[in-house]
Design an enzyme around this catalytic site. Structure first.
Site, short mmCIF file in Angstrom:
data_model
loop_
_atom_site.label_atom_id
_atom_site.label_comp_id
_atom_site.label_asym_id
_atom_site.label_seq_id
_atom_site.Cartn_x
_atom_site.Cartn_y
_atom_site.Cartn_z
N CYS A 17 0.80 -1.19 -0.01
CA CYS A 17 -0.07 -0.03 -0.03
C CYS A 17 0.91 1.19 -0.07
O CYS A 17 2.08 1.05 -0.06
CB CYS A 17 -0.79 0.11 1.23
SG CYS A 17 -0.10 0.24 2.89
N ASP A 499 -5.21 16.18 -28.09
CA ASP A 499 -4.71 16.35 -29.26
C ASP A 499 -5.48 16.25 -30.46
O ASP A 499 -6.70 15.91 -30.05
CB ASP A 499 -4.00 14.84 -29.43
CG ASP A 499 -3.26 14.53 -30.69
OD1 ASP A 499 -2.34 15.35 -31.17
OD2 ASP A 499 -3.42 13.47 -31.28
N ASP A 698 -3.96 9.81 -28.97
CA ASP A 698 -4.15 8.69 -29.46
C ASP A 698 -2.85 8.06 -30.03
O ASP A 698 -2.88 7.01 -30.21
CB ASP A 698 -5.38 8.64 -30.52
CG ASP A 698 -4.71 9.13 -31.62
OD1 ASP A 698 -4.10 10.47 -31.68
OD2 ASP A 698 -5.24 8.87 -32.86
N ASP A 702 1.89 11.29 -28.29
CA ASP A 702 1.28 11.73 -27.18
C ASP A 702 1.78 11.04 -25.74
O ASP A 702 1.21 11.46 -24.74
CB ASP A 702 -0.37 11.67 -27.37
CG ASP A 702 -0.75 12.47 -28.45
OD1 ASP A 702 -0.26 13.54 -28.82
OD2 ASP A 702 -1.81 11.66 -29.33
#
Length: 808
Positions: A17, A499, A698, A702
């Site tokens: 954790c 984008d 996409d 990017d």
């Protein structure tokens, strides 16, 4: 001095954790000579800046291991060539041992073999081979070592095995629990399952074999002076288990039924293990973006050396090599065209759909695809200096600097656990010495009642059940969150950077305009143009042909065809001369295009690519192709703006084209002519202004920005690399999913806060009642179970959330 600082990175195992990550950070930061240490829980990776005159990498490994965690090391064997004596072996050992990240290097002269142990986060196999070659020898990794076992995959399989064992043993116990209720009394429960010793036999392996990791985690936390969810799990399940053992013993041979809670501990551990399995899978996917990027590279290259063509591994290509690239092949390294002409598909690198024409002197980028021409190039950048390697480095750096989110339950548990344990001990002492002096049994029962009512079942379920319900509901709308931390963080987004290509637009060129000269018949014109372009392999030509064929027009017969690289084509179709291409091509053939130039410039101003066509030496018309805007983009951007979220469009396109598209869809700002490596910098600039930024893209270009942003969202119709680098995948390719993701995040976080409130309300009300002896352990267990049920029911309300685009 800062300039003398060195950086080290380690892959860490054993963290459960955010408290674990914090504990390692604190432990390393206390070491003299450490400037800064960051531990990324999601990537299970540490990044340390330190003074090498005071510390070594071995010191950090010892510290991490002393804190109770492990460091991933890789061992590989290499065949060494070129050694002639013991001095050679010693020289290689010393040289390789000096490499950062190498723990040990042993060279055997007789076997001509080197065994090297190293930190894969710091040094790669290729670096070791390069070092040996630099020393004047040869090195080849043994084949069986080439495929390294993925320790994350091993962790996933381990958790899966434990869950199956735990579920099989817990189901009979769950059956007995359900059979206890009056409204389920009609259910048949075999008598032998009600036997305390049978229940103990089923629960014990779950408690101590499957649950061992929680005991180990709790021990680590307590040994280092802190408390995490492992402590809460151990406290609650142990209280239920050992109280049940106590009940089984004192009621052995007695006609009175024992109050057993074996099912409570076993089912709780089973559910938590299931959560751990999901967590392990999410962590296992965290490095896929880098793997996919590496997979884009060509494996070999055809080089010309001493006038001879030969195929060599990519690693052996050096600067200055002449390389031949055939149509359809990947360009192996960065370089420059010296012979030939072609169109190169750079979408893998830039995300832009339109191919780029290349002739002598033009720059080429490794891993892009040579579409249709045979070219000769000179290598100018190889290895880690290529554009793709640079993007890989940016993604690695951006992912490595993302701080893990400190879970609210973990923060509270650090205070909550010691208080509850303290109250339970004080309660026991008060009862044993004052309320019922010397009577051990009631004192123990009150102590158990306090621990059971304080069991963190509801607290442990509060966050994961809401996240599972919220993320599940989001998935129905095509929004996939990679993990709970991303679902949590999305609520705070106030700026969305989008984008252009493949995100706002479709990402593929289509025929958009046909302008005819006076007297031209459209069907005849398109029949000639389509037939000529069909002979070309250029993607723009294919877009034109598809557009013409979609109109149902029959194409003419081609008698002659010739491509004019960089300019266009010329052909003879059905006996007529056809020339299609640029202004310069028209000028070469002496064709007057002056009347159409204003219209052509207007189309180009809208981001379209226009091509002129002449028939039999006279201008006949113009065809234009463009990447069109998605139907939903305008509405989606307006919807985000109504949520007080600023929308910025970012693209590598020229300023004029970008502004035209930005105006059409209504974004708040436009960032144009941004290079792939510059996109992450633009995101950082916004973050430095205090903005919480979501990046939506996409393409591979990017990926660095997706990793750098507070939240990265990848369009599901884009590249796999973009989706792997992002925190959220928008499957439908519809920008409305951005708003859906933010809304689901906000609703889920509100739900989690409600759950945590009620989880603590039960505890704070129940603990004093149990402490004064008014709450029997079995009632405490019932209250604890009710608190868990209420939390789950509240979380399930998220599955009924309605979004504005439910029918999209």
């Amino acid at each position: 001095m800062a300039t003398d600082l060195k950086e080290a990175s380690f892959q860490i195992t054993g963290m459960t954790c955010a408290a674990c990550a914090t504990r390692i950070e604190k432990g390393i930061n206390k070491m003299e000579g450490v400037e800064q240490a960051n531990v990324n829980l999601a990537l299970e990776k540490s990044s340390i800046q330190y003074d090498p005159s005071k510390l070594s990498e071995a010191d950090f490994e010892k510290k991490i291991e002393a804190l109770g965690y492990g460091v991933v090391k890789q061992k590989a064997e290499f065949d060494i060539t070129g050694m002639t004596c013991a001095a050679c072996a010693t020289r290689i050992e010393k040289g390789v041992n000096k490499l950062a990240g190498v723990a040990s290097a042993n060279v055997n002269l007789a076997l001509e073999k080197a065994t090297i142990e190293f930190n894969p986060s710091e040094v790669a196999v290729g670096d070791i081979i390069a070092k040996v070659e630099k020393l004047g020898y040869g090195a080849h990794q043994k084949q069986e070592d080439a495929e390294r076992v993925d320790y994350r995959e091993k962790a996933i399989q381990d958790q899966k095995r434990k869950f199956l064992i735990s579920a099989l043993l817990s189901l009979p116990l769950l059956w007995t629990m359900v059979g206890h209720f009056s409204f389920t009394s009609f259910l048949y429960v075999p008598d032998f399952l009600m036997n305390p010793w049978v229940q103990m036999l089923l629960a014990t392996p779950v408690q101590f074999y499957v649950g061992k990791q929680f005991y180990v985690g709790a021990y680590k936390a307590l040994r280092n002076g802190s408390a995490n969810m492992d402590v809460l799990v151990v406290m609650g399940t142990s209280a239920a288990y050992f109280y049940s053992v106590y009940q089984a013993i004192i009621h052995a041979g007695s006609p009175h039924a024992a109050h057993l809670y074996f099912e409570t501990s076993a089912v709780l551990i089973t559910l938590i293990i299931l959560g751990k399995l999901f967590e392990a899978k999410a962590k296992g996917r965290s490095s896929e973006a880098i793997k996919k990027l590496m997979g884009l590279q060509a494996k070999t290259a055809v080089v010309i050396r001493a006038g001879i063509e030969r195929e060599v591994p990519l690693e052996e290509v050096v600067i200055g090599d002449a390389i031949l690239v055939k149509p359809g092949e990947k360009i192996p390294v960065d370089g420059e065209v010296v012979e030939g002409a072609t169109a190169v598909d750079e979408s893998m690198l830039t995300g832009e759909s339109l191919p780029v024409d290349k002739t002598a002197g033009d720059v080429l980028y490794g891993s892009t695809i040579n579409s249709n021409g045979f070219i000769k190039m000179i290598a100018t950048k190889v290895g880690r200096d290529t554009a793709l390697a640079h993007i890989i480095k940016v993604v690695e750096d951006a992912q490595g600097t993302k701080a893990p989110i400190q879970r609210l339950a973990d923060k509270i548990s650090g205070i909550f656990v010691p208080i509850v344990v303290g109250i339970a001990i004080v309660t026991f002492l008060v009862w044993f010495f004052w309320v019922d002096p010397g009577n051990f049994t009631p004192a123990l029962e009150v102590l158990i009642a306090v621990l059971v009512i304080a069991c963190p079942c509801a607290l442990g379920l509060a966050t994961p059940t809401s996240i599972m319900a919220g993320s599940g509901r989001a998935a129905e709308f095509g929004v996939l969150f990679k993990g709970g931390e991303h679902l949590e963080q999305t609520q705070s987004i106030d700026t969305v950077v989008v984008d252009k290509t493949g995100t706002i637009t479709h990402g593929t060129p289509v025929l958009t305009d046909v302008l005819l000269a006076d007297g031209q018949d459209e069907a005849k014109f398109l029949s000639l143009v389509g037939a000529a372009e069909k002979q070309s392999e250029h993607p723009l030509a294919q877009a034109i042909v598809k557009g013409i064929q979609d109109k149902g027009i029959e194409l003419g017969n081609v008698q002659f065809f010739e491509a004019v690289p960089g300019y266009g084509i010329q052909a003879t179709v059905s006996g007529q001369g056809v020339v299609i291409g640029t202004r310069k091509l028209m000028q070469q053939y002496g064709i007057d295009i002056a009347p159409v130039l204003p219209e052509m410039e207007a189309l180009e101003g809208k981001g379209k690519t226009a091509m002129l066509a002449a028939i039999n030496g006279e201008y006949a018309g113009l065809v234009a192709v463009a990447d069109t805007i998605k139907d939903t983009s305008r509405e989606a951007i307006r919807r985000l703006q109504e949520m007080n979220i600023r929308v910025i469009m970012m693209t590598g396109d020229n300023q004029r084209t970008a502004e035209a598209i930005g105006k059409e869809v209504g974004v708040d700002a436009v960032l144009a002519e941004v290079l792939p490596e510059g996109k992450a910098e633009e995101v950082k600039k916004l973050q430095q202004k205090g903005k919480k930024v979501a990046m939506v893209g996409d393409g591979i270009n990017d990926a660095p920005a997706l990793a750098t942003a507070d939240i990265g969202m990848a369009i599901g119709t884009g590249t796999d690399v973009a989706m792997e680098a992002a925190d959220i995948t928008l499957i439908r390719g519809d920008l409305n999913s951005i708003a859906d993701a933010i809304i689901m995040s906000r609703k889920t976080m509100r739900n989690i806060k409600q759950n945590l409130f009620w989880a603590f309300a039960y505890n704070t009300m129940g603990i004093p009642i149990a402490a004064i002896g008014l709450l029997a352990p079995w009632l405490a267990g019932a209250a604890m179970a009710f608190s868990s049920v209420s939390v789950v029911l509240n979380a399930l309300r998220l599955q009924r959330v309605k979004l504005a685009k439910q029918n999209s």
